[in-house]
Motif scaffolding. Structure first.
Motif, PDB file in Angstrom:
ATOM      1  N   ASN A   1      37.087  28.469  35.501  1.00 44.84           N
ATOM      2  CA  ASN A   1      38.255  27.837  36.127  1.00 44.84           C
ATOM      3  C   ASN A   1      39.069  28.788  36.998  1.00 44.84           C
ATOM      4  N   ILE A   2      38.674  30.053  37.028  1.00 46.99           N
ATOM      5  CA  ILE A   2      39.465  31.086  37.699  1.00 46.99           C
ATOM      6  C   ILE A   2      38.601  31.785  38.737  1.00 46.99           C
ATOM      7  N   ARG A   3      39.009  31.665  39.983  1.00 41.74           N
ATOM      8  CA  ARG A   3      38.261  32.303  41.066  1.00 41.74           C
ATOM      9  C   ARG A   3      38.487  33.801  41.069  1.00 41.74           C
ATOM     10  N   MET A   4      39.743  34.234  40.886  1.00 42.53           N
ATOM     11  CA  MET A   4      40.081  35.662  40.856  1.00 42.53           C
ATOM     12  C   MET A   4      41.441  35.824  40.214  1.00 42.53           C
ATOM     13  N   GLY A   5      41.551  36.783  39.294  1.00 37.08           N
ATOM     14  CA  GLY A   5      42.818  37.054  38.638  1.00 37.08           C
ATOM     15  C   GLY A   5      43.067  38.538  38.495  1.00 37.08           C
ATOM     16  N   THR A   6      44.350  38.895  38.368  1.00 33.63           N
ATOM     17  CA  THR A   6      44.738  40.281  38.136  1.00 33.63           C
ATOM     18  C   THR A   6      45.801  40.347  37.041  1.00 33.63           C
TER      19      THR A   6
ATOM     20  N   SER B   1      49.412  48.030  21.662  1.00 34.31           N
ATOM     21  CA  SER B   1      49.478  46.648  22.146  1.00 34.31           C
ATOM     22  C   SER B   1      49.780  46.683  23.642  1.00 34.31           C
ATOM     23  N   LEU B   2      49.481  45.578  24.299  1.00 39.18           N
ATOM     24  CA  LEU B   2      49.672  45.481  25.742  1.00 39.18           C
ATOM     25  C   LEU B   2      50.752  44.455  26.053  1.00 39.18           C
ATOM     26  N   GLU B   3      51.536  44.757  27.052  1.00 42.76           N
ATOM     27  CA  GLU B   3      52.508  43.810  27.584  1.00 42.76           C
ATOM     28  C   GLU B   3      52.248  43.734  29.081  1.00 42.76           C
ATOM     29  N   PHE B   4      51.950  42.516  29.584  1.00 43.61           N
ATOM     30  CA  PHE B   4      51.587  42.424  30.989  1.00 43.61           C
ATOM     31  C   PHE B   4      51.914  41.058  31.585  1.00 43.61           C
ATOM     32  N   THR B   5      51.873  41.037  32.902  1.00 40.42           N
ATOM     33  CA  THR B   5      51.932  39.780  33.635  1.00 40.42           C
ATOM     34  C   THR B   5      50.553  39.533  34.234  1.00 40.42           C
ATOM     35  N   TYR B   6      50.275  38.281  34.497  1.00 38.06           N
ATOM     36  CA  TYR B   6      48.994  37.939  35.098  1.00 38.06           C
ATOM     37  C   TYR B   6      49.197  36.911  36.197  1.00 38.06           C
ATOM     38  N   GLN B   7      48.260  36.914  37.109  1.00 36.39           N
ATOM     39  CA  GLN B   7      48.251  35.894  38.157  1.00 36.39           C
ATOM     40  C   GLN B   7      46.809  35.649  38.552  1.00 36.39           C
ATOM     41  N   HIS B   8      46.523  34.404  38.878  1.00 32.21           N
ATOM     42  CA  HIS B   8      45.174  34.105  39.348  1.00 32.21           C
ATOM     43  C   HIS B   8      45.182  32.899  40.273  1.00 32.21           C
ATOM     44  N   VAL B   9      44.082  32.781  41.007  1.00 28.46           N
ATOM     45  CA  VAL B   9      43.832  31.604  41.824  1.00 28.46           C
ATOM     46  C   VAL B   9      42.786  30.795  41.066  1.00 28.46           C
ATOM     47  N   ASN B  10      43.132  29.539  40.736  1.00 29.77           N
ATOM     48  CA  ASN B  10      42.183  28.715  39.988  1.00 29.77           C
ATOM     49  C   ASN B  10      41.265  27.940  40.933  1.00 29.77           C
ATOM     50  N   ILE B  11      40.373  27.146  40.366  1.00 32.88           N
ATOM     51  CA  ILE B  11      39.391  26.428  41.184  1.00 32.88           C
ATOM     52  C   ILE B  11      40.025  25.331  42.033  1.00 32.88           C
ATOM     53  N   ASN B  12      41.292  24.985  41.753  1.00 34.85           N
ATOM     54  CA  ASN B  12      42.023  24.008  42.568  1.00 34.85           C
ATOM     55  C   ASN B  12      42.842  24.694  43.659  1.00 34.85           C
ATOM     56  N   ASN B  13      42.608  26.006  43.853  1.00 39.06           N
ATOM     57  CA  ASN B  13      43.342  26.823  44.832  1.00 39.06           C
ATOM     58  C   ASN B  13      44.837  26.891  44.543  1.00 39.06           C
ATOM     59  N   GLU B  14      45.199  26.801  43.268  1.00 37.67           N
ATOM     60  CA  GLU B  14      46.592  26.983  42.856  1.00 37.67           C
ATOM     61  C   GLU B  14      46.776  28.424  42.412  1.00 37.67           C
ATOM     62  N   ILE B  15      47.919  29.003  42.745  1.00 38.87           N
ATOM     63  CA  ILE B  15      48.274  30.332  42.258  1.00 38.87           C
ATOM     64  C   ILE B  15      49.036  30.134  40.956  1.00 38.87           C
ATOM     65  N   MET B  16      48.480  30.653  39.864  1.00 37.57           N
ATOM     66  CA  MET B  16      49.062  30.505  38.535  1.00 37.57           C
ATOM     67  C   MET B  16      49.551  31.872  38.060  1.00 37.57           C
ATOM     68  N   THR B  17      50.711  31.891  37.392  1.00 44.38           N
ATOM     69  CA  THR B  17      51.301  33.146  36.925  1.00 44.38           C
ATOM     70  C   THR B  17      51.750  33.017  35.477  1.00 44.38           C
ATOM     71  N   GLY B  18      51.808  34.156  34.791  1.00 38.79           N
ATOM     72  CA  GLY B  18      52.269  34.136  33.412  1.00 38.79           C
ATOM     73  C   GLY B  18      52.525  35.532  32.885  1.00 38.79           C
ATOM     74  N   LYS B  19      52.928  35.570  31.607  1.00 40.04           N
ATOM     75  CA  LYS B  19      53.157  36.848  30.925  1.00 40.04           C
ATOM     76  C   LYS B  19      52.500  36.781  29.558  1.00 40.04           C
ATOM     77  N   CYS B  20      52.136  37.964  29.034  1.00 42.31           N
ATOM     78  CA  CYS B  20      51.334  38.006  27.811  1.00 42.31           C
ATOM     79  C   CYS B  20      51.612  39.268  27.008  1.00 42.31           C
ATOM     80  N   THR B  21      51.525  39.136  25.694  1.00 46.79           N
ATOM     81  CA  THR B  21      51.484  40.270  24.774  1.00 46.79           C
ATOM     82  C   THR B  21      50.142  40.208  24.067  1.00 46.79           C
TER      83      THR B  21
END
Length: 124
Positions: free
Chosen positions: A45-50, A60-80
């Protein structure tokens, strides 16, 4: 536990909440410099993410993420992401995340480190 170095570790998703876009065909390649981590990822479902974040004192890791999904939407979030060392020395990362776009929903996921044997199998 000794502080983990994530440089050049590769992971595959093994579980995710229903509201996530990562699935069992999502792969991650981590890099690390000092306490800064970054990664690239892709999947069904993810064309490319960082990912960009930090390694905390407990590994442990604390990070933000972003990706372009197969619908060409830019999706963003945060994660631990919290590491669990397995008996073979590999890692499973237990993650809690939240979208910072669209519905701002939350979820959990797990990714497993690919060991050398698994990496070689995927090449053939």
């Amino acid at each position: 536990m000794e502080r983990i170095n994530y440089h050049n570790k590769r992971f595959k998703a093994i579980s995710n909440s229903e509201n996530g876009e990562v699935d069992s065909e999502t792969f991650f390649h981590y890099r690390q410099g000092g306490d800064v981590i970054w990664a690239t990822y892709y999947g069904t479902n993810i064309r490319m993410g960082t990912i960009t974040g930090i390694v905390k004192e407990d590994s442990s890791l604390e990070f933000t993420y972003q990706h372009v999904n197969i619908n060409n939407e830019i999706m963003t979030g945060k994660c631990t992401s919290t590491p669990e060392k397995q008996s073979d020395g590999s890692l499973i990362m237990k993650e809690t995340w939240e979208w910072t776009c669209k519905d701002f929903s939350k979820g959990t996921s797990e990714i497993a480190e690919l060991v050398e044997k698994e990496n070689l199998v995927r090449l053939f």
